[in-house]
Design an enzyme around this catalytic site. Structure first.
Site, PDB file in Angstrom:
ATOM      1  N   HIS A  44      71.708  76.685 -10.798  1.00 35.13           N
ATOM      2  CA  HIS A  44      71.143  77.754 -10.638  1.00 35.13           C
ATOM      3  C   HIS A  44      70.612  78.288  -8.982  1.00 35.13           C
ATOM      4  O   HIS A  44      70.323  79.389  -8.638  1.00 35.13           O
ATOM      5  CB  HIS A  44      70.315  78.633 -11.541  1.00 35.13           C
ATOM      6  CG  HIS A  44      71.062  79.051 -12.993  1.00 35.13           C
ATOM      7  ND1 HIS A  44      71.609  80.230 -12.701  1.00 35.13           N
ATOM      8  CD2 HIS A  44      70.956  78.723 -14.108  1.00 35.13           C
ATOM      9  CE1 HIS A  44      72.327  80.310 -13.927  1.00 35.13           C
ATOM     10  NE2 HIS A  44      71.699  79.456 -14.889  1.00 35.13           N
ATOM     11  N   ASP A  51      68.876  91.017 -24.544  1.00 37.65           N
ATOM     12  CA  ASP A  51      68.777  89.841 -25.483  1.00 37.65           C
ATOM     13  C   ASP A  51      69.741  89.910 -26.703  1.00 37.65           C
ATOM     14  O   ASP A  51      70.293  88.916 -27.234  1.00 37.65           O
ATOM     15  CB  ASP A  51      67.401  89.843 -25.981  1.00 37.65           C
ATOM     16  CG  ASP A  51      66.503  89.278 -25.036  1.00 37.65           C
ATOM     17  OD1 ASP A  51      66.930  88.577 -24.221  1.00 37.65           O
ATOM     18  OD2 ASP A  51      65.489  89.853 -25.103  1.00 37.65           O
ATOM     19  N   GLU A 111      65.828  78.501 -15.068  1.00 36.24           N
ATOM     20  CA  GLU A 111      66.004  78.205 -13.737  1.00 36.24           C
ATOM     21  C   GLU A 111      64.875  78.749 -12.799  1.00 36.24           C
ATOM     22  O   GLU A 111      65.259  79.480 -11.827  1.00 36.24           O
ATOM     23  CB  GLU A 111      67.450  78.672 -13.239  1.00 36.24           C
ATOM     24  CG  GLU A 111      67.618  80.092 -13.116  1.00 36.24           C
ATOM     25  CD  GLU A 111      68.170  80.780 -14.301  1.00 36.24           C
ATOM     26  OE1 GLU A 111      67.974  80.412 -15.584  1.00 36.24           O
ATOM     27  OE2 GLU A 111      68.917  81.863 -14.305  1.00 36.24           O
ATOM     28  N   GLN A 144      58.408  83.960 -20.122  1.00 35.27           N
ATOM     29  CA  GLN A 144      59.942  83.787 -19.994  1.00 35.27           C
ATOM     30  C   GLN A 144      60.476  85.110 -19.673  1.00 35.27           C
ATOM     31  O   GLN A 144      60.570  86.268 -20.579  1.00 35.27           O
ATOM     32  CB  GLN A 144      60.549  83.240 -21.303  1.00 35.27           C
ATOM     33  CG  GLN A 144      61.920  83.486 -21.465  1.00 35.27           C
ATOM     34  CD  GLN A 144      62.897  82.856 -20.432  1.00 35.27           C
ATOM     35  OE1 GLN A 144      62.676  81.815 -19.817  1.00 35.27           O
ATOM     36  NE2 GLN A 144      63.885  83.773 -19.738  1.00 35.27           N
ATOM     37  N   CYS A 145      60.808  85.427 -18.465  1.00 35.79           N
ATOM     38  CA  CYS A 145      61.112  86.949 -18.137  1.00 35.79           C
ATOM     39  C   CYS A 145      62.437  87.327 -18.261  1.00 35.79           C
ATOM     40  O   CYS A 145      62.967  88.478 -17.972  1.00 35.79           O
ATOM     41  CB  CYS A 145      60.365  87.143 -16.664  1.00 35.79           C
ATOM     42  SG  CYS A 145      58.680  87.297 -16.388  1.00 35.79           S
ATOM     43  N   GLY A 195      67.174  76.164 -23.616  1.00 39.55           N
ATOM     44  CA  GLY A 195      67.237  74.771 -23.183  1.00 39.55           C
ATOM     45  C   GLY A 195      66.722  74.604 -21.702  1.00 39.55           C
ATOM     46  O   GLY A 195      65.942  73.582 -21.468  1.00 39.55           O
ATOM     47  N   HIS A 235      72.383  72.096 -14.646  1.00 39.31           N
ATOM     48  CA  HIS A 235      72.780  73.343 -14.783  1.00 39.31           C
ATOM     49  C   HIS A 235      71.755  74.231 -14.142  1.00 39.31           C
ATOM     50  O   HIS A 235      71.826  75.282 -13.296  1.00 39.31           O
ATOM     51  CB  HIS A 235      72.911  73.759 -16.526  1.00 39.31           C
ATOM     52  CG  HIS A 235      73.073  75.331 -16.634  1.00 39.31           C
ATOM     53  ND1 HIS A 235      74.296  75.777 -16.737  1.00 39.31           N
ATOM     54  CD2 HIS A 235      72.190  76.399 -16.656  1.00 39.31           C
ATOM     55  CE1 HIS A 235      74.290  76.974 -16.967  1.00 39.31           C
ATOM     56  NE2 HIS A 235      72.887  77.488 -16.859  1.00 39.31           N
ATOM     57  N   GLU A 236      70.498  74.079 -14.604  1.00 35.62           N
ATOM     58  CA  GLU A 236      69.277  74.926 -13.955  1.00 35.62           C
ATOM     59  C   GLU A 236      69.076  74.646 -12.410  1.00 35.62           C
ATOM     60  O   GLU A 236      69.058  75.476 -11.825  1.00 35.62           O
ATOM     61  CB  GLU A 236      67.856  74.222 -14.742  1.00 35.62           C
ATOM     62  CG  GLU A 236      67.859  74.597 -16.030  1.00 35.62           C
ATOM     63  CD  GLU A 236      68.471  75.977 -16.828  1.00 35.62           C
ATOM     64  OE1 GLU A 236      68.805  76.969 -16.070  1.00 35.62           O
ATOM     65  OE2 GLU A 236      69.105  75.806 -17.786  1.00 35.62           O
ATOM     66  N   GLU A 252      75.805  83.064 -14.921  1.00 38.96           N
ATOM     67  CA  GLU A 252      76.156  81.949 -15.764  1.00 38.96           C
ATOM     68  C   GLU A 252      77.396  81.245 -15.644  1.00 38.96           C
ATOM     69  O   GLU A 252      77.530  80.165 -15.864  1.00 38.96           O
ATOM     70  CB  GLU A 252      75.921  82.344 -17.126  1.00 38.96           C
ATOM     71  CG  GLU A 252      74.415  82.710 -17.411  1.00 38.96           C
ATOM     72  CD  GLU A 252      73.561  81.600 -17.052  1.00 38.96           C
ATOM     73  OE1 GLU A 252      73.755  80.775 -17.264  1.00 38.96           O
ATOM     74  OE2 GLU A 252      72.058  82.170 -16.985  1.00 38.96           O
ATOM     75  N   TYR A 286      78.936  82.375 -20.156  1.00 37.72           N
ATOM     76  CA  TYR A 286      78.974  81.102 -19.412  1.00 37.72           C
ATOM     77  C   TYR A 286      80.446  80.553 -19.649  1.00 37.72           C
ATOM     78  O   TYR A 286      80.969  79.913 -18.757  1.00 37.72           O
ATOM     79  CB  TYR A 286      78.099  80.211 -20.695  1.00 37.72           C
ATOM     80  CG  TYR A 286      76.718  80.485 -20.402  1.00 37.72           C
ATOM     81  CD1 TYR A 286      76.093  81.586 -21.255  1.00 37.72           C
ATOM     82  CD2 TYR A 286      76.060  79.688 -19.885  1.00 37.72           C
ATOM     83  CE1 TYR A 286      74.682  82.004 -21.124  1.00 37.72           C
ATOM     84  CE2 TYR A 286      74.488  79.907 -19.817  1.00 37.72           C
ATOM     85  CZ  TYR A 286      73.890  80.973 -20.538  1.00 37.72           C
ATOM     86  OH  TYR A 286      72.454  81.348 -20.611  1.00 37.72           O
ATOM     87  N   MET A 318      66.181  78.531 -29.605  1.00 35.68           N
ATOM     88  CA  MET A 318      67.329  79.569 -30.252  1.00 35.68           C
ATOM     89  C   MET A 318      68.730  78.781 -30.484  1.00 35.68           C
ATOM     90  O   MET A 318      69.155  79.116 -31.537  1.00 35.68           O
ATOM     91  CB  MET A 318      67.314  80.959 -29.725  1.00 35.68           C
ATOM     92  CG  MET A 318      66.038  81.598 -29.434  1.00 35.68           C
ATOM     93  SD  MET A 318      66.321  83.137 -29.028  1.00 35.68           S
ATOM     94  CE  MET A 318      66.252  83.093 -27.293  1.00 35.68           C
TER      95      MET A 318
HETATM   96  N1  BES Z   1      69.171  81.486 -17.450  1.00 34.94           N
HETATM   97  C1  BES Z   1      69.373  80.816 -18.510  1.00 34.94           C
HETATM   98  C2  BES Z   1      68.646  81.107 -19.871  1.00 34.94           C
HETATM   99  C3  BES Z   1      68.344  82.560 -20.117  1.00 34.94           C
HETATM  100  C4  BES Z   1      69.497  83.320 -20.156  1.00 34.94           C
HETATM  101  C5  BES Z   1      67.194  82.979 -20.522  1.00 34.94           C
HETATM  102  C6  BES Z   1      69.509  84.660 -20.412  1.00 34.94           C
HETATM  103  C7  BES Z   1      67.186  84.369 -20.784  1.00 34.94           C
HETATM  104  C8  BES Z   1      68.155  85.281 -20.829  1.00 34.94           C
HETATM  105  C9  BES Z   1      69.392  79.348 -18.521  1.00 34.94           C
HETATM  106  O1  BES Z   1      69.967  78.988 -17.168  1.00 34.94           O
HETATM  107  C10 BES Z   1      70.577  78.658 -19.204  1.00 34.94           C
HETATM  108  O2  BES Z   1      71.630  78.990 -19.200  1.00 34.94           O
HETATM  109  N2  BES Z   1      70.230  77.730 -20.169  1.00 34.94           N
HETATM  110  C11 BES Z   1      71.029  76.885 -21.081  1.00 34.94           C
HETATM  111  C12 BES Z   1      71.263  75.847 -20.598  1.00 34.94           C
HETATM  112  C13 BES Z   1      72.746  75.566 -20.190  1.00 34.94           C
HETATM  113  C14 BES Z   1      73.065  74.023 -19.969  1.00 34.94           C
HETATM  114  C15 BES Z   1      73.877  76.475 -20.608  1.00 34.94           C
HETATM  115  C16 BES Z   1      70.253  76.859 -22.465  1.00 34.94           C
HETATM  116  O3  BES Z   1      69.223  77.576 -22.556  1.00 34.94           O
HETATM  117  O4  BES Z   1      70.825  76.612 -23.186  1.00 34.94           O
HETATM  118 ZN    ZN Z   2      72.091  79.367 -16.870  1.00 39.39          ZN
END
Ligand code: BES
Ligand code: ZN
Length: 583
Positions: free
Chosen positions: A291, A367, A263, A129-130, A260, A287-288, A310, A375, A539
């Site tokens: 992206h 992070d 992408e 997970q980068c 969740g 959502h993914e 986002e 978002y 998380m």
């Molecule tokens: N790219 C994000 C996940 C992410 C963001 C990983 C920042 C690491 C650092 C992914 O597209 C995302 O936003 N996932 C959301 C789902 C969404 C429906 C808002 C999630 O994981 O909850």
């Molecule tokens: Zn996202």
């Protein structure tokens, strides 16, 4: 010297890496990758000089040029956020650099799972997970999204396992107790989209350009839950233009996956908590998928402009949802998003600068800065712009934006210049600087409105059965999230008796419920929350559940005691988040 990304040592006056060839042997016993990477420069170095790469916890053994000549290199002492700078001295004319190295068991991009943490319980599992700045713990790179790269890869894994990558698979050869799987990523990506997983995996086709991967025991459920993927892709293409990545495959992750969804191009990673058996959580898939246009095609130049990834993607996700499920359903999702925005604004009340859309993140770990603000505030900003310009004009603008910046990275400033030119007057009309550069939310933010939303909010106490019978999971979630706190234990018992919420299969409803019922010391909820925390590492769920435990009769002590037991099963990033929550 020009360091344009506060989270990278990349110096854009130095040679640029255009592609790389990576080889790694996965060793589950030592939890390390033994790897080499050949970095190919966009142009041979014009003069002798250094190239600075990002690394984190890499043990670098040697660096050499294409003819095998050793190159001098120096690894700086590590910065707690950025990691260590790897400076390699290039001779004039050098076009390729080979680096041989080993990763650490604690590599921040990797989670190594014991067989017990998988569905099948027989084999270990590994995934990466980068995003945002963890690729450097796996490959030494110019780890900034402003630098796009293509790559090839070869992963050597135990024979019983499969490797998958966010790339095209080009072959598998087996030798002795091992297999080597080959991949090629022809579309240039920002390094945070480098991704792979290794485990006992099987796949099922969902459409000519999409298949789902999962552990064999989960495959049928996953295939059913995500069966509509082709309809989503077609809808997105109608809205945003052709899908540019050839394939859109899905990898169902183990439950400890900290997000969740992620992408990763050509292979979206999704949490198994989406498997509700009623397709009610496909908005995460939408959502993914979205992206693929917003984020993967048009990319934030660095984490300070994360809202460009986002905010646009939430906007695009809800356009897809609206096309498929209508405006009412979309308003419910927007209302849930708005709730999460309010929570985030509260959580960051002591760091209001992190609630701006355009952030300054020098010295800040992405992070730690992560929240729903980019978002949902980003989404509302784009909704405001849409209503200022009118939907037809905004749709055309969005397509032009995607076309103009495809396979590029951009900053908020570039977004503003483009918008000023293409939607004259719109930025002034919404007073864009309040959105971008002020904390919190403008008073005239366009809040979601709908009849079903009003009906949910009007309920006092438990919902009447006739009404509840019409509710979608989104309505249940919203109802639970807007219930005045603290919720009396008697109401919790009444709700659980009537609607069996502790047994909900929808993870969003379940967690919204457990969060309030744990605080009310509703015994079945306490037990269920503990079960969830022992298996799930997403998380979004860990944070409210541990938080509610601290407010229950278990208190901080009880929450800490549980975390002691579960800690090692969580992803390194999730461990840090809960560490700071319970400190
Ligand atoms: N790219 C994000 C996940 C992410 C963001 C990983 C920042 C690491 C650092 C992914 O597209 C995302 O936003 N996932 C959301 C789902 C969404 C429906 C808002 C999630 O994981 O909850
Ligand atoms: Zn996202």
């Amino acid at each position: 010297m020009a360091l344009r990304d506060p989270h990278s040592y990349c110096d854009d006056t130095q040679p640029r890496v255009a592609s790389f060839a990576w080889k790694a042997r996965v060793d589950f016993a030592s939890r390390t990758l033994d790897a080499s990477v050949t970095l190919k420069l966009a142009q041979p170095a014009a003069a002798a000089g250094p190239i600075d790469l990002d690394t984190r916890e890499l043990t670098v053994r040697e660096a050499e040029d294409e003819s095998g000549r050793a190159l001098r290199f120096e690894l700086s002492s590590p910065d707690p956020i950025l990691g260590a700078r790897l400076r390699i001295e290039l001779p004039a004319g050098c076009a390729r650099i080979v680096v041989r190295y080993r990763t650490q068991p604690t590599a921040s991009a990797l989670q190594w799972l014991e067989p017990a943490q998988t569905q099948g319980k027989r084999h270990p599992f590994l995934f990466s997970q980068c995003q945002a700045i963890h690729a450097r713990s796996v490959v030494p790179l110019q780890d900034t999204p402003a630098a796009r790269i293509t790559y090839t890869a070869e992963l050597t894994v135990p024979l019983a396992l499969r490797a998958v990558m966010a790339a095209g698979a080009t072959g598998r050869t087996e030798q002795g107790a091992e297999a080597t799987e080959q991949f090629s990523m022809p579309q240039p990506i920002p390094p945070y989209l480098f991704a792979f997983a290794v485990g006992e995996l099987a796949s099922k086709d969902l459409s000519p350009r999409s298949r789902v991967w999962a552990e064999p025991g989960l495959l049928e459920d996953a295939a059913w839950e995500f069966a509509e993927v082709e309809r989503l892709i077609e809808t997105a293409e109608r809205l945003f233009g052709p899908y540019d990545w050839e394939r859109f495959d899905i990898l169902t992750m183990p439950p400890s996956f900290p997000y969740g969804g992620m992408e990763n191009p050509r292979l979206t990673f999704l949490t198994p908590t989406l498997l509700a058996k009623d397709r009610s959580l496909v908005n995460v898939l939408a959502h993914e998928l979205a992206h693929s246009w917003t984020g993967n095609l048009v990319t934030n130049a660095n984490a300070e402009h994360f809202w460009l990834n986002e905010g646009f993607t939430v906007f695009a996700e809800r356009r897809i949802l609206e096309a498929l499920e209508g405006a009412e359903m979309t308003a419910l999702h927007a209302a849930l998003g708005f709730q999460s925005l309010k929570d985030a604004l509260e959580r960051f009340s002591a760091q209001p600068e992190l609630t701006k859309l355009r952030t300054r993140l020098q010295g800040v770990d992405p992070d730690e800065a992560f929240s729903q603000v980019p978002y949902e505030k980003g989404y509302l900003f784009l909704k405001a712009l849409e209503s200022a310009a009118g939907r037809p004009a905004f749709d055309a603008f969005l397509r032009q934006y995607l076309q103009t910046f495809r396979f590029q990275a951009l900053t908020t400033e570039q977004f503003l210049a483009f918008t000023r030119e293409k939607l004259p007057g719109a930025l002034e009309k919404v007073d864009a600087s309040r959105w971008l550069d002020s904390p919190g939310l403008p008073a005239d933010a366009p809040l979601p409105r709908s009849a079903r939303l009003d009906a949910v909010k009007a309920v006092k106490g438990a919902p009447p059965e006739a009404l509840a019978a019409t509710w979608s999971p989104a309505e249940w979630q919203l109802y639970l999230e807007v219930l005045p706190r603290p919720v009396p234990a008697a109401l919790c018992a009444q709700l659980d008796d009537a609607y069996a919420l502790t047994r909900s299969r929808n993870s969003e409803v379940l967690v919204a419920w457990l969060t309030i019922a744990v605080e009310a010391n509703h015994a079945p909820a306490l037990a269920r929350a503990e079960e969830v925390l022992k298996t799930v590492g997403r998380m979004k769920y860990l944070r409210p559940l541990y938080q509610s435990l601290t407010r229950s009769q278990q208190g901080v002590q009880g929450a800490r005691a549980l975390f002691e037991k579960t800690r090692s099963s969580y992803h390194p990033i999730a461990q840090r988040v809960i560490d700071s929550l319970l400190r």
